[in-house]
Enzyme design. Sequence first.
Site, PDB file in Angstrom:
ATOM      1  N   SER A 144       0.870  -1.174   0.000  1.00 21.56           N
ATOM      2  CA  SER A 144       0.000   0.000   0.000  1.00 21.56           C
ATOM      3  C   SER A 144       0.905   1.222   0.000  1.00 21.56           C
ATOM      4  O   SER A 144       2.087   1.134   0.355  1.00 21.56           O
ATOM      5  CB  SER A 144      -0.876   0.003   1.260  1.00 21.56           C
ATOM      6  OG  SER A 144      -1.493   1.254   1.461  1.00 21.56           O
ATOM      7  N   TYR A 190      -1.794  -0.322  10.733  1.00 17.10           N
ATOM      8  CA  TYR A 190      -1.812  -0.711   9.318  1.00 17.10           C
ATOM      9  C   TYR A 190      -0.521  -0.258   8.631  1.00 17.10           C
ATOM     10  O   TYR A 190       0.106  -1.029   7.895  1.00 17.10           O
ATOM     11  CB  TYR A 190      -3.034  -0.090   8.645  1.00 17.10           C
ATOM     12  CG  TYR A 190      -3.182  -0.392   7.168  1.00 17.10           C
ATOM     13  CD1 TYR A 190      -3.505  -1.672   6.728  1.00 17.10           C
ATOM     14  CD2 TYR A 190      -3.027   0.619   6.221  1.00 17.10           C
ATOM     15  CE1 TYR A 190      -3.658  -1.945   5.375  1.00 17.10           C
ATOM     16  CE2 TYR A 190      -3.183   0.359   4.872  1.00 17.10           C
ATOM     17  CZ  TYR A 190      -3.500  -0.919   4.453  1.00 17.10           C
ATOM     18  OH  TYR A 190      -3.650  -1.187   3.111  1.00 17.10           O
TER      19      TYR A 190
END
Length: 255
Positions: free
Chosen positions: A138, A151
């Site tokens: 990501s 995250y």
Amino acid sequence: MSIAGRHAIVTGGGSGIGAATAAELARLGARLTLVGRREAPLAQTCAALGGERAYQVADVTSPAAVAAAFAAAVKRAGPVAILVNNAGAAESAPFLKTDLDLLERMMSVNLNAAFLCSQAVLPAMLHARHGTIVNIASTAGVAGYAYVAAYCAAKHALVGMTRALAREVAAKGITVNAVCPGYTDTDLVARAVDNITAKTGRDADDARAELAAVNPMGRLVTPQEVAATVAFLCSPGAASITGQAIVVAGGEIMT
């Protein structure tokens, strides 16, 4: 070697980026095994692709489940030549409300799963002296974002593992790369929109537009765009590309 006829495993393959990647690899002739926790989307994706496609229901955070699923996949379709570690999840919370359970959940699905799956396929790749591993990370793996510390930590760790493994196997015919999408039009972003509307009372279209505005192109990335990048990394033309974190985010992050 081309992708045609090569056995590819895609985790989290039932929807979103995983399903788009499966479709692109299938178009290029790969033999596919999709792995995920939910049978219904896996079955639906396989049925839509047709041809030599199969799935294994497994929790890729479990060592025993990974071992069983990958053994069954190899028995059906032969050694794995391509692994796409796509399974992932995102949860948000302010840093002071992020407890160890949240941190461990993010590490488990975003890092440990890729670690387990990579270990499952690596011996055969080393024996064949050929293989491709692509980890779906990501932009949160190369930059920081507020309210998603756990995250970000997990995705940064995934990029770090990608680079370390790439260096370790570079002379053995195996490439290892990470693809780092920005906000992508998937169920994950849909849940983020729901979370924003629930917490702020804002309109869903406004919340979605706010996420899209992070991209200088003013839109969400499509799963197909991410899948095309993955497919390129699996192709012969990418044989000299390894240890990279390739951002697909419309110019949001430039490296």
